[in-house]
Design a protein around this motif. Sequence first.
Motif, short mmCIF file in Angstrom:
data_model
loop_
_atom_site.label_atom_id
_atom_site.label_comp_id
_atom_site.label_asym_id
_atom_site.label_seq_id
_atom_site.Cartn_x
_atom_site.Cartn_y
_atom_site.Cartn_z
N ASP A 1 0.83 -1.20 0.00
CA ASP A 1 0.00 0.00 0.00
C ASP A 1 0.87 1.26 0.00
N VAL B 1 2.25 1.82 -3.50
CA VAL B 1 1.25 2.26 -4.48
C VAL B 1 0.87 3.71 -4.25
N GLU B 2 0.72 4.10 -2.98
CA GLU B 2 0.21 5.43 -2.67
C GLU B 2 1.32 6.34 -2.16
N SER C 1 0.36 9.69 0.06
CA SER C 1 0.05 9.01 1.31
C SER C 1 -0.26 9.99 2.43
N ARG D 1 -3.62 3.33 6.88
CA ARG D 1 -3.80 2.10 6.11
C ARG D 1 -4.40 1.01 6.97
N ARG E 1 -7.89 0.16 -0.90
CA ARG E 1 -7.63 1.48 -1.45
C ARG E 1 -8.78 2.41 -1.09
N CYS F 1 -10.53 4.39 -7.63
CA CYS F 1 -9.75 4.25 -6.40
C CYS F 1 -8.51 5.14 -6.41
N SER F 2 -7.88 5.17 -5.26
CA SER F 2 -6.69 6.00 -5.08
C SER F 2 -5.44 5.38 -5.68
N ASP F 3 -5.50 4.14 -6.12
CA ASP F 3 -4.34 3.49 -6.74
C ASP F 3 -4.36 3.60 -8.26
N ASN F 4 -5.07 4.60 -8.78
CA ASN F 4 -5.14 4.91 -10.21
C ASN F 4 -5.95 3.89 -11.00
N LYS F 5 -6.69 3.03 -10.34
CA LYS F 5 -7.44 1.98 -11.03
C LYS F 5 -8.94 2.20 -10.91
N ASN G 1 -6.81 -0.03 -15.80
CA ASN G 1 -5.58 0.53 -15.21
C ASN G 1 -4.77 1.23 -16.29
#
Length: 692
Positions: A321, A324-325, A329, A335, A487, A506-510, A526
Amino acid sequence: MDLLTAYSSSGDEHDNGDEHDDEHPIISTTTTTTTTEPIKPKMADRRYLQAAPTPSILATVHANHTLDRGYASNSAITLHSKSATGNGNNNGGGDGERMLMNNPLKSQLFQPVQGPAILDAHGNENKRKKAGDESHINANVTFDHTAFEEQRNAFQRQGVALAPDEKASVVARGSYGHKRRIKNEDTGRFEYITDEEHKARLEKERKEWENDPQQDDENDDDKNGLDGNVSTTSTKNPSKRKRKEQELVHDSDDDINYGIWGPATSEIKAREQDTMTDLARAGGIVSSLPDAIIAEREALAERDRQKGLLEDGDRENLDFDKMVERKMSHLLPPRMKGENSDDLIMDASTIFHLPPEEEFNYKGESWTSPPTDMRESAEFGDLEHHTCYVPKKCVHRFTGHNKGVHRIRLSPGTGHLLLSGGLDGKCKVWSVAQRKVMRTYIGHSAAVRDVQFNHDGSKFLSCSFDRFVRLWNTESGVVENTFTNRRVPYVCKFYPKDDNFFVVGCSDNKIVTYDATTGEITQEYNHHLAPVNTITFVENHGTKMITSSDDKKILVWEWDIPTPIKYISDPTMHSMPVITLHPSLAYFAGQSLDNQIVVFQGKDRFAMQKKKKFTGHQVSGYACDIAMSPDGQFLCSGDGNGKLFCWNWKRQKLLQKFRAHDKGPSVGCVWHPVLSSTVFTCGWDGVIKMWQ
């Protein structure tokens, strides 16, 4: 004057050998324009560290009358001395004359004195200095740092280097105390030995220790004592000196070769085995415990092992996590510490704010059914259903949230229910006709980011900063399912053709697609480079999907195909946290963070309409929602200062501006699908306002 002979001139060949007394020299000089060839001094050898003073370049030439007359016109320094038979005033160059030829450089004339100063500035001998006083000594060593470093590295790596002396002798490891010494029993002196001799002595001592019959007798005695056949008597412990000698016995792989951090050798292990107690030989104290205690200890050890595996898995998830962020963050909540931990999910609860008997009417209809005067439904895209007008004033205030309200949604078609998601983690459903709250849904431990009704309003989604997405039953307030991918969900939308599927940005670009019945992820999109902010379905009720992100791009996707069919990107574009589709389905408007609303085509080429822009409000840094009138004539939007703006769609003219909310921005805005001039707004002051 120490190397005069090495730098003597060729004039020495003509020296007649006459010697004169030079106790009181008289110096005279003559000048001329003729110069002699300079003498090349011998330079010091810099390959090694030189510890000798710098040699002088002064040369002496003994001249006779002939040579003196020949060099009469040259620049020279002539020393006149008294002869044995003369008066010492001979200026014609008699037998007692000497000539010193020198052409020194300026740097040589002003260089410091080399070596210890014997005479002071007045020519007197220096007095004896105190012990430790080195002020009268000047440096006389030509030190070569490069050569020193080369030889030092060679000595450390290979054990051999050149000594810093004039002879350039070879220095090997051990010459300065590194060699081992042993005492010679015959002479009583210590002598140096080589590594081969040392290893041979160790091997000899080891073999003697292994073949010692006394060791076998002691082992036999220990065995007899353990069997109980032979009674053993207590023996004295070895003396302190003997124990010390036994400890100092060097093994074949001792710390001399490996250092003090070397592993335990076979000899050390053997000695430890010999010193074991009877209890240790019998298996330790564990062997004397009951079987139940031993089994319990094994179960506890297995539990600790499993717990350690779980902690390792959680640590890996947290590290992933964080990776990814990593860029944002600091903007996200803490998290999750576990992937499937039940204690992380907040227990859901609901509150019905009316008496229980009012939950159903006399016909048996639920409170979620539209009232008689609001049963009329208007489909999205029906521009001719009714004519809309710009609202003029606030007619009601809905209060009930403890903190700000971030998103509001109206029930599809009829608009008789108003759904709100607050920063206090609660969702509320309000009755537009009765103008009061009907039910509160409590199920998030952090602020609610977005809420969304399904196609008939019987269910709704809520996504929160606690990283969970929950599917609620609107009527009963029961949580039907909970979803998470660890996420932060920013936006959620139901698939228009099937309420069993919904998508989450989501916050993970997906962008992920969930199956509402099973809770599994069925598809991932993605291609964004930053967190996804909006999802909008276009063309034929959802065959294509438009998404925007903080990477300042807009992507167009085919449903269930994880590859975008079009990129919309321009150097002048800014991030668009909100996108709203026009009722004509031909355009969509995006809330650009450069304080303007931009318009794109909603089909075909999805080109930007550069001439169609709405300006005048301040939205930088806020995701203020956009509302379109059902007939497509007007556009409304909040701004960061808590105001509400209304524009004409065709002329992009600002028609009305209201002071809507205090203490923050006006982030939410929706237009009623049936009532002609009714607009709802919400802000971070915790109030929902109704405008007509």
